[in-house]
Design an enzyme around this catalytic site. Structure first.
Site, PDB file in Angstrom:
ATOM      1  CB  SER A 117     -15.270   9.156  25.660  1.00 50.47           C
ATOM      2  OG  SER A 117     -15.249  10.062  26.803  1.00 50.47           O
ATOM      3  CE1 TYR A 161     -11.734  10.415  27.430  1.00 48.57           C
ATOM      4  CE2 TYR A 161      -9.628   9.481  26.874  1.00 48.57           C
ATOM      5  CZ  TYR A 161     -11.201   9.392  26.994  1.00 48.57           C
ATOM      6  OH  TYR A 161     -11.707   8.120  27.154  1.00 48.57           O
TER       7      TYR A 161
HETATM    8  P1  NAP Z   1      -6.420   1.261  28.972  1.00 47.38           P
HETATM    9  O1  NAP Z   1      -6.776   0.271  30.058  1.00 47.38           O
HETATM   10  O2  NAP Z   1      -5.595   2.354  29.585  1.00 47.38           O
HETATM   11  O3  NAP Z   1      -5.995   0.519  27.604  1.00 47.38           O
HETATM   12  C1  NAP Z   1      -5.496   1.222  26.831  1.00 47.38           C
HETATM   13  C2  NAP Z   1      -4.817   0.314  25.686  1.00 47.38           C
HETATM   14  O4  NAP Z   1      -4.436   1.333  24.777  1.00 47.38           O
HETATM   15  C3  NAP Z   1      -3.678  -0.416  26.206  1.00 47.38           C
HETATM   16  O5  NAP Z   1      -3.353  -1.644  25.929  1.00 47.38           O
HETATM   17  C4  NAP Z   1      -2.433   0.379  25.942  1.00 47.38           C
HETATM   18  O6  NAP Z   1      -1.253   0.029  25.590  1.00 47.38           O
HETATM   19  C5  NAP Z   1      -2.885   0.884  24.357  1.00 47.38           C
HETATM   20  N1  NAP Z   1      -2.304   1.934  23.864  1.00 47.38           N
HETATM   21  C6  NAP Z   1      -2.177   3.182  24.226  1.00 47.38           C
HETATM   22  N2  NAP Z   1      -1.525   3.877  23.256  1.00 47.38           N
HETATM   23  C7  NAP Z   1      -1.116   3.232  22.219  1.00 47.38           C
HETATM   24  C8  NAP Z   1      -0.335   3.359  21.044  1.00 47.38           C
HETATM   25  N3  NAP Z   1       0.096   4.227  20.774  1.00 47.38           N
HETATM   26  N4  NAP Z   1      -0.385   2.266  20.379  1.00 47.38           N
HETATM   27  C9  NAP Z   1      -0.836   1.115  20.678  1.00 47.38           C
HETATM   28  N5  NAP Z   1      -1.892   0.626  21.630  1.00 47.38           N
HETATM   29  C10 NAP Z   1      -1.771   1.832  22.689  1.00 47.38           C
HETATM   30  O7  NAP Z   1      -7.662   1.881  28.537  1.00 47.38           O
HETATM   31  P2  NAP Z   1      -9.313   1.326  28.665  1.00 47.38           P
HETATM   32  O8  NAP Z   1      -9.858   1.930  29.624  1.00 47.38           O
HETATM   33  O9  NAP Z   1      -9.380  -0.109  28.195  1.00 47.38           O
HETATM   34  O10 NAP Z   1      -9.945   2.249  27.362  1.00 47.38           O
HETATM   35  C11 NAP Z   1      -9.719   1.925  25.981  1.00 47.38           C
HETATM   36  C12 NAP Z   1     -10.626   2.562  25.079  1.00 47.38           C
HETATM   37  O11 NAP Z   1     -11.661   3.155  25.538  1.00 47.38           O
HETATM   38  C13 NAP Z   1      -9.838   4.148  25.183  1.00 47.38           C
HETATM   39  O12 NAP Z   1      -9.762   4.692  23.632  1.00 47.38           O
HETATM   40  C14 NAP Z   1     -10.517   4.822  25.946  1.00 47.38           C
HETATM   41  O13 NAP Z   1     -10.342   6.132  25.795  1.00 47.38           O
HETATM   42  C15 NAP Z   1     -11.949   4.648  25.837  1.00 47.38           C
HETATM   43  N6  NAP Z   1     -13.032   4.745  26.953  1.00 47.38           N
HETATM   44  C16 NAP Z   1     -12.674   4.330  28.249  1.00 47.38           C
HETATM   45  C17 NAP Z   1     -13.414   4.582  29.371  1.00 47.38           C
HETATM   46  C18 NAP Z   1     -13.257   4.158  30.459  1.00 47.38           C
HETATM   47  O14 NAP Z   1     -13.996   4.560  31.560  1.00 47.38           O
HETATM   48  N7  NAP Z   1     -12.156   3.251  30.945  1.00 47.38           N
HETATM   49  C19 NAP Z   1     -14.532   5.145  29.085  1.00 47.38           C
HETATM   50  C20 NAP Z   1     -14.680   5.670  27.587  1.00 47.38           C
HETATM   51  C21 NAP Z   1     -13.913   5.545  26.811  1.00 47.38           C
HETATM   52  P3  NAP Z   1      -0.094   0.517  26.631  1.00 47.38           P
HETATM   53  O15 NAP Z   1      -0.531  -0.302  28.191  1.00 47.38           O
HETATM   54  O16 NAP Z   1       0.947   0.120  26.087  1.00 47.38           O
HETATM   55  O17 NAP Z   1      -0.093   1.944  26.931  1.00 47.38           O
HETATM   56  C1  GCO Z   2     -12.319  11.212  33.030  1.00 49.79           C
HETATM   57  C2  GCO Z   2     -12.409   9.706  32.828  1.00 49.79           C
HETATM   58  C3  GCO Z   2     -13.470   9.476  31.403  1.00 49.79           C
HETATM   59  C4  GCO Z   2     -13.634   8.131  30.966  1.00 49.79           C
HETATM   60  C5  GCO Z   2     -14.433   7.899  29.764  1.00 49.79           C
HETATM   61  C6  GCO Z   2     -15.856   8.540  30.079  1.00 49.79           C
HETATM   62  O1  GCO Z   2     -11.293  11.452  33.658  1.00 49.79           O
HETATM   63  O2  GCO Z   2     -13.009  11.654  33.125  1.00 49.79           O
HETATM   64  O3  GCO Z   2     -11.332   8.900  32.548  1.00 49.79           O
HETATM   65  O4  GCO Z   2     -12.840  10.391  30.597  1.00 49.79           O
HETATM   66  O5  GCO Z   2     -12.475   7.621  30.780  1.00 49.79           O
HETATM   67  O6  GCO Z   2     -13.909   8.706  28.727  1.00 49.79           O
HETATM   68  O7  GCO Z   2     -16.686   8.150  28.875  1.00 49.79           O
END
Ligand code: NAP
Ligand code: GCO
Length: 261
Positions: free
Chosen positions: A146, A159
């Protein structure tokens, strides 16, 4: 180099937490590149939802109910995947949660829960999968880090601590297992349009305007923006890339931010 180096033909890829969101986008790209797709989610109904989504996209995926924080479930799921496919070439530690709570109001149990999913689980899953990668003579591990692997902000102490730790776990796996032709890298998405960020993307919401001003691309990222980088890091084209976090953030980390007009 040949373009086939970017192919994932014949590979088996496990993307954790990939019923939707970033994980689903990455797994879909891997399928397009020729890989067999395995994913897990924490509840059967989510696995079923994911299977339906993959089917709708023309992708034959295999789904498992597995809580990535539960070592027994992870070991059983790893064994089931190896039993069915004989190998795991690519592991994407994608599953993650966030809790946006001011640190002084955050319970220790809430802090621990975020660390458990976002940092302990990538350790648990990698530890379960690496032995088979060593046996096969190769492997790719991609940890979804992230921008908070580099920066902090209010309300995301757990986080940021987890994602900062995940960056260093990435480097350590690269250091410890590079000798077995295992490459471990990270992808650091910027602000991406998924359910996780939906609360922040309300038009007119101060944070929404803030992110647009902080992003040279002047837009939120889409899960599809991560697909090319994810395929690259899973392919033979990146066999000498190890311990790196590839930020896919539209330039946020490079930019001081648009000056107020
Ligand atoms: P999301 O839409 O919240 O999806 C997260 C997924 O992880 C969901 O399918 C969730 O299932 C699953 N999960 C959570 N806890 C779990 C567990 N204990 N065991 C198995 N599965 C689990 O998140 P996303 O935005 O796609 O993010 C995916 C990854 O990218 C995460 O690591 C997040 O931190 C990272 N990320 C996201 C962003 C962003 O801007 N979106 C940016 C940087 C990094 P449930 O629905 O059952 O909870
Ligand atoms: C926040 C956001 C971010 C993104 C991502 C950025 O609340 O600042 O959720 O943390 O998810 O991780 O890279």
């Amino acid at each position: 180099m040949e373009m086939k180096d970017f192919s994932l033909e014949g590979k088996v890829a496990w993307v954790t937490g990939a019923s939707y969101g970033i994980g689903f986008a990455i797994a879909s790209a891997y399928a397009t590149a020729g890989a067999k797709i395995v994913f897990n989610d924490i509840k059967q109904e989510l696995v079923d939802k994911g299977l339906a989504s993959y089917k709708e996209a023309g992708i034959e995926a295999t789904g498992y109910v597995c809580d990535v924080t539960n070592e027994e479930q992870v070991e059983a799921t790893t064994a089931a995947i190896l039993e069915k496919f004989g190998k795991i070439d690519i592991l994407v530690n994608n599953a993650g949660i966030i809790k946006r709570i001011p640190m002084l109001e955050m319970k220790a149990s809430e802090f621990r829960q975020v660390i458990d999913v976002d940092l302990n689980a990538p350790f648990i899953v990698s530890k379960a999968v690496i032995p088979s990668m060593i046996k096969n003579g190769h492997g790719k591990i991609i940890n979804i880090c992230s921008m908070m692997s580099e920066l902090g902000r209010e309300t995301v102490s757990a986080y940021a601590a987890a994602k900062g730790g995940l960056k260093m776990l990435t480097r350590n796996i690269a250091s410890e297992y590079g000798q077995y032709n295992i490459q471990c890298n990270g992808i650091g998405p910027g602000y991406i349009e998924t359910p996780q960020t939906a609360p922040l993307r309300v038009p007119g919401h101060p944070f929404n305007e803030f992110i647009l001003a902080k992003t040279p691309a002047n837009r939120w990222g889409k899960p599809e923006d991560l697909q090319g980088p994810a395929v690259f890091l899973a392919s033979d084209a990146s066999n000498f890339v190890n311990g790196h976090v590839l930020y896919v953030d539209g330039g946020i980390l490079a930019y001081i931010g648009k000056q107020p007009q």
